[in-house]
Design an enzyme around this catalytic site. Structure first.
Site, PDB file in Angstrom:
ATOM      1  N   GLU A 163       0.835  -1.121  -0.023  1.00 51.27           N
ATOM      2  CA  GLU A 163      -0.100  -0.023   0.010  1.00 51.27           C
ATOM      3  C   GLU A 163       0.695   1.302  -0.045  1.00 51.27           C
ATOM      4  O   GLU A 163       0.586   2.157   0.715  1.00 51.27           O
ATOM      5  CB  GLU A 163      -1.028  -0.118   1.182  1.00 51.27           C
ATOM      6  CG  GLU A 163      -2.031  -1.304   0.975  1.00 51.27           C
ATOM      7  CD  GLU A 163      -2.693  -1.427   2.350  1.00 51.27           C
ATOM      8  OE1 GLU A 163      -2.915  -0.355   3.228  1.00 51.27           O
ATOM      9  OE2 GLU A 163      -3.516  -2.379   2.512  1.00 51.27           O
ATOM     10  N   ASN A 205       2.016  -5.241  -3.185  1.00 47.13           N
ATOM     11  CA  ASN A 205       0.688  -5.539  -2.635  1.00 47.13           C
ATOM     12  C   ASN A 205      -0.044  -4.133  -2.549  1.00 47.13           C
ATOM     13  O   ASN A 205       0.286  -3.197  -1.785  1.00 47.13           O
ATOM     14  CB  ASN A 205       0.691  -6.467  -1.777  1.00 47.13           C
ATOM     15  CG  ASN A 205      -0.633  -6.878  -1.233  1.00 47.13           C
ATOM     16  OD1 ASN A 205      -1.089  -7.466  -2.396  1.00 47.13           O
ATOM     17  ND2 ASN A 205      -1.228  -6.785  -0.060  1.00 47.13           N
ATOM     18  N   HIS A 241     -10.325  -6.057  -1.926  1.00 48.27           N
ATOM     19  CA  HIS A 241     -11.461  -5.951  -0.784  1.00 48.27           C
ATOM     20  C   HIS A 241     -12.823  -5.450  -1.505  1.00 48.27           C
ATOM     21  O   HIS A 241     -12.573  -3.946  -1.769  1.00 48.27           O
ATOM     22  CB  HIS A 241     -10.816  -5.002   0.453  1.00 48.27           C
ATOM     23  CG  HIS A 241      -9.672  -5.669   0.992  1.00 48.27           C
ATOM     24  ND1 HIS A 241     -10.066  -6.908   1.856  1.00 48.27           N
ATOM     25  CD2 HIS A 241      -8.388  -5.591   1.335  1.00 48.27           C
ATOM     26  CE1 HIS A 241      -8.967  -7.169   2.719  1.00 48.27           C
ATOM     27  NE2 HIS A 241      -7.903  -6.452   2.310  1.00 48.27           N
ATOM     28  N   GLU A 270      -6.241 -10.562  -1.072  1.00 45.36           N
ATOM     29  CA  GLU A 270      -6.998 -10.570   0.099  1.00 45.36           C
ATOM     30  C   GLU A 270      -8.527 -10.406  -0.211  1.00 45.36           C
ATOM     31  O   GLU A 270      -9.474  -9.730   0.483  1.00 45.36           O
ATOM     32  CB  GLU A 270      -6.482  -9.326   0.930  1.00 45.36           C
ATOM     33  CG  GLU A 270      -5.120  -9.077   0.957  1.00 45.36           C
ATOM     34  CD  GLU A 270      -4.532  -7.678   1.807  1.00 45.36           C
ATOM     35  OE1 GLU A 270      -5.471  -7.085   2.332  1.00 45.36           O
ATOM     36  OE2 GLU A 270      -3.399  -7.457   1.660  1.00 45.36           O
ATOM     37  N   ASP A 272     -12.149 -10.412  -0.221  1.00 46.94           N
ATOM     38  CA  ASP A 272     -13.301 -10.303   0.486  1.00 46.94           C
ATOM     39  C   ASP A 272     -14.442  -9.468  -0.183  1.00 46.94           C
ATOM     40  O   ASP A 272     -14.073  -8.826  -0.712  1.00 46.94           O
ATOM     41  CB  ASP A 272     -13.264 -10.118   2.195  1.00 46.94           C
ATOM     42  CG  ASP A 272     -12.575  -8.971   2.665  1.00 46.94           C
ATOM     43  OD1 ASP A 272     -11.900  -8.864   3.669  1.00 46.94           O
ATOM     44  OD2 ASP A 272     -12.799  -7.859   1.725  1.00 46.94           O
TER      45      ASP A 272
HETATM   46  O1  G3I Z   1      -3.283  -8.813  19.113  1.00 45.12           O
HETATM   47  C1  G3I Z   1      -3.889  -7.767  19.692  1.00 45.12           C
HETATM   48  C2  G3I Z   1      -4.534  -7.888  21.160  1.00 45.12           C
HETATM   49  O2  G3I Z   1      -3.511  -8.725  21.915  1.00 45.12           O
HETATM   50  C3  G3I Z   1      -5.171  -6.727  21.749  1.00 45.12           C
HETATM   51  O3  G3I Z   1      -5.937  -7.070  22.511  1.00 45.12           O
HETATM   52  C4  G3I Z   1      -5.877  -6.041  20.557  1.00 45.12           C
HETATM   53  C5  G3I Z   1      -6.224  -4.810  21.217  1.00 45.12           C
HETATM   54  O4  G3I Z   1      -7.123  -3.931  20.022  1.00 45.12           O
HETATM   55  O5  G3I Z   1      -4.991  -5.978  19.532  1.00 45.12           O
HETATM   56  C6  G3I Z   1      -4.771  -6.959  18.900  1.00 45.12           C
HETATM   57  O6  G3I Z   1      -4.068  -6.807  17.645  1.00 45.12           O
HETATM   58  C7  G3I Z   1      -4.966  -6.350  16.678  1.00 45.12           C
HETATM   59  C8  G3I Z   1      -4.846  -7.204  15.377  1.00 45.12           C
HETATM   60  O7  G3I Z   1      -5.631  -6.890  14.097  1.00 45.12           O
HETATM   61  C9  G3I Z   1      -5.261  -8.587  15.744  1.00 45.12           C
HETATM   62  O8  G3I Z   1      -6.586  -8.670  15.951  1.00 45.12           O
HETATM   63  C10 G3I Z   1      -4.378  -4.807  16.182  1.00 45.12           C
HETATM   64  O9  G3I Z   1      -5.029  -3.947  17.127  1.00 45.12           O
HETATM   65  C11 G3I Z   1      -5.162  -4.561  14.698  1.00 45.12           C
HETATM   66  O10 G3I Z   1      -4.690  -3.145  14.222  1.00 45.12           O
HETATM   67  C12 G3I Z   1      -4.839  -5.420  13.638  1.00 45.12           C
HETATM   68  O11 G3I Z   1      -5.704  -5.157  12.602  1.00 45.12           O
HETATM   69  C13 G3I Z   1      -5.196  -5.626  11.377  1.00 45.12           C
HETATM   70  C14 G3I Z   1      -5.017  -4.598  10.325  1.00 45.12           C
HETATM   71  O12 G3I Z   1      -4.531  -5.383   9.141  1.00 45.12           O
HETATM   72  C15 G3I Z   1      -3.921  -3.757  10.772  1.00 45.12           C
HETATM   73  O13 G3I Z   1      -2.548  -4.344  10.798  1.00 45.12           O
HETATM   74  C16 G3I Z   1      -6.343  -6.824  10.885  1.00 45.12           C
HETATM   75  O14 G3I Z   1      -6.579  -7.634  11.878  1.00 45.12           O
HETATM   76  C17 G3I Z   1      -5.933  -7.216   9.442  1.00 45.12           C
HETATM   77  O15 G3I Z   1      -7.060  -8.172   9.104  1.00 45.12           O
HETATM   78  C18 G3I Z   1      -5.721  -5.917   8.538  1.00 45.12           C
HETATM   79  O16 G3I Z   1      -5.110  -6.692   7.191  1.00 45.12           O
HETATM   80  C19 G3I Z   1      -4.976  -5.579   6.313  1.00 45.12           C
HETATM   81  C20 G3I Z   1      -3.780  -6.291   5.552  1.00 45.12           C
HETATM   82  O17 G3I Z   1      -2.534  -6.510   6.324  1.00 45.12           O
HETATM   83  C21 G3I Z   1      -3.491  -5.101   4.497  1.00 45.12           C
HETATM   84  N1  G3I Z   1      -4.553  -5.014   3.528  1.00 45.12           N
HETATM   85  C22 G3I Z   1      -5.535  -4.432   4.392  1.00 45.12           C
HETATM   86  C23 G3I Z   1      -6.080  -5.421   5.441  1.00 45.12           C
HETATM   87  C24 G3I Z   1      -7.378  -4.973   5.860  1.00 45.12           C
HETATM   88  O18 G3I Z   1      -6.965  -4.015   6.740  1.00 45.12           O
END
Ligand code: G3I
Length: 359
Positions: A163, A205, A241, A270, A272
Site C-alpha cells: 500500500e 501489494n 477487498h 486479500e 473479501d
Molecule cells: O493482538 C492484539 C490483542 O492482543 C489486543 O488485545 C488487541 C487490542 O486492540 O489488538 C490486537 O491486535 C490487533 C490485530 O489486528 C489482531 O486482531 C491490532 O490492534 C489491529 O490493528 C490488527 O488489525 C489488522 C490490520 O490489518 C492492521 O494491521 C487486521 O487484523 C488485518 O486483517 C488487517 O489486514 C490488512 C492487511 O494487512 C493489508 N491490507 C488491508 C487489510 C485489512 O485492513
C-alpha cells in the site's frame, strides 16, 4: 476406499452375514467419492487457493479442519508485520509467525509472506525515530535481512511493500519510510529483499488497483519502471477487498494481462466481499457471482498464480473487528464459509468455475 457404515451391524442372521461382502461391494460402487476440496481443484488449475490466518484462530479445531482441507496457501494476517516481528529496535519476536509456518508446513501449504514494509503496524521506534536517510535505510535493510534470512526456503513469496501508492494514484502516499528515505524506499526494499533471499518471489501489494483504475495505472507505471531498470520484482498483489457487485471481471482481467506482459505474476491476495444487512438468497447469489467473476479473471490469465481470501469464515473476518464506521456491522459476511463453517454459495461458485476451467 470403503466409507465406515454409519449404523452398527447388530445381530445379523447367518445368511444375511454371508451377504455382507456383496453388500459392501455394492455400497462401495454406489457411494460417491467425496467432493474435491478447493485446494484439489486449484491444483488441477495450477494455482494456489489461500486464506489469511490469525494465529489465535488456530486454537479452533473446526477452523483448522476447514483451513487444512480447503486451502493450499496461507497468509499471516498479522504475525509477519513489522510491529509483530520487531516491536522494539533489534528485538525480534518470531513466535507467532513460527506457529503459522509450522501449521502450513504440517499441512503442505505454501506461505505468502505479508508484509515487510507498510505505513501501518509500524512501531513507534521507527515511525517517530527521526532517522536520517542512511539510518532509515539501515533499519530497513536489517529488518528485511533478519526476516528473510530466518524464513529462507520456508516462505517462497513476500509482499515486500504494501500500500505505498496514494489512493488518487497521483504518486506515493506520505509514509514515515518515504519521509525518512525518499521515494526510492520502495525500490530499495525490493533490492534488499532480493539480496536477502534471491529465490523468493517478491510482490508489490495494494488495494483499489484491481480494475483499470487511476491507482492501477500508477502501480502499473511504477512496476513497469522497476522491470525496465532491473529492480528485482516478480509480481503484483491485487488485494480485492470488494463491496457487493464491485467486481468488474473484464477490467480486472485486462489489468492482470498487462502486468503479465511485463513478465509479472499477479495474485489475488486479500479477497473479501462485504455487504450490509441480512444475507438474503439474492445477496448471497450476487456475492457468489462476484467471487466467480474474480476467479474467472484469474484463471483466464496464466500469470495469475493464486487466489487468497482475507480469512476463512465470517465469524473471524477482520471487518467485524474494525472501527472503520460502516464496517461495524456485526452481520458483515464477506467470506466463503459462514459463522458455522458451512460453505456459502460463493464457495460453490468457486468450485463450479475451477471445475469447468480444469475440464
Ligand atoms: O493482538 C492484539 C490483542 O492482543 C489486543 O488485545 C488487541 C487490542 O486492540 O489488538 C490486537 O491486535 C490487533 C490485530 O489486528 C489482531 O486482531 C491490532 O490492534 C489491529 O490493528 C490488527 O488489525 C489488522 C490490520 O490489518 C492492521 O494491521 C487486521 O487484523 C488485518 O486483517 C488487517 O489486514 C490488512 C492487511 O494487512 C493489508 N491490507 C488491508 C487489510 C485489512 O485492513
Amino acid at each position: 476406499m470403503l466409507r465406515k457404515l454409519s449404523r452398527p451391524l447388530l445381530c445379523i442372521p447367518f445368511i444375511a452375514a454371508a451377504l455382507i461382502p456383496f453388500a459392501l461391494a455394492a455400497n462401495a460402487q454406489s457411494t460417491p467419492d467425496p467432493a474435491p476440496a478447493l485446494r484439489d481443484l486449484a491444483e488441477q488449475n495450477h494455482i494456489h487457493i489461500g486464506a489469511a490466518v490469525y494465529s489465535d484462530h488456530l486454537l479452533d479445531p473446526q477452523f483448522n479442519q476447514v483451513l487444512s482441507r480447503e486451502f493450499n496457501m496461507l497468509t499471516p494476517e498479522n504475525e509477519a508485520k513489522f510491529c509483530w516481528l520487531q516491536p522494539n529496535e533489534g528485538k525480534f519476536d518470531f513466535s507467532k509467525f513460527d506457529q503459522l509456518v509450522a501449521f502450513a508446513q504440517a499441512n503442505n501449504m505454501e506461505i505468502h509472506g505479508h508484509n515487510l514494509v507498510w505505513h501501518q503496524c509500524l512501531p513507534d521506534w521507527v515511525a517517530q525515530g527521526k532517522f536520517t536517510r542512511d539510518q532509515a535505510l539501515q533499519v530497513l535493510h536489517d529488518h528485511i535481512f533478519t526476516v528473510l534470512g530466518r524464513y529462507r526456503g520456508r516462505v517462497a513469496i513476500w509482499d515486500v511493500v504494501n500500500e505505498a501508492m496514494s489512493d488518487s494514484g497521483s504518486g506515493l502516499r506520505d509514509t514515515p519510510w518515504r519521509d525518512m528515505i525518499g521515494d526510492d524506499y520502495v525500490e530499495m526494499a525490493f533490492r534488499f529483499a532480493h539480496e536477502a533471499d534471491p529465490d523468493a518471489l517478491l510482490f508489490y501489494n495494494d488495494y483499489s488497483g484491481e480494475a483499470m483504475t487511476g491507482k492501477a495505472n500508477a502501480i502499473y507505471d511504477m512496476v513497469q519502471d522497476f522491470v525496465k531498470r532491473g529492480v528485482p520484482i516478480n509480481g503484483v498483489g491485487l488485494q480485492s477487498h470488494f463491496t457487493l457487485g464491485g467486481v468488474n471481471e473484464a477490467s480486472i482481467s485486462q489489468n492482470i494481462k498487462r502486468l503479465g506482459a511485463l513478465g509479472l505474476q499477479v495474485q489475488i491476495t486479500e479477497m473479501d466481499d462485504r455487504f450490509d444487512g441480512a444475507p438474503t438468497p439474492a445477496i448471497l447469489q450476487e456475492q457468489a457471482n462476484d467471487y466467480a467473476q474474480l476467479m474467472q479473471a484469474c484463471l483466464e490469465n496464466s500469470n495469475c498464480t493464486a487466489f487468497i481470501t482475507w480469512g476463512v469464515s465470517d465469524n473471524y473476518t477482520w471487518l467485524r473487528g474494525t472501527n472503520l464506521g460502516f464496517f461495524k456491522n456485526p452481520l458483515v459476511e464477506p467470506l466463503l464459509f459462514d459463522d458455522h463453517y458451512q460453505p456459502k454459495p460463493a464457495y460453490q461458485a468457486l468450485v463450479d468455475v475451477l471445475t469447468k476451467h480444469a475440464g
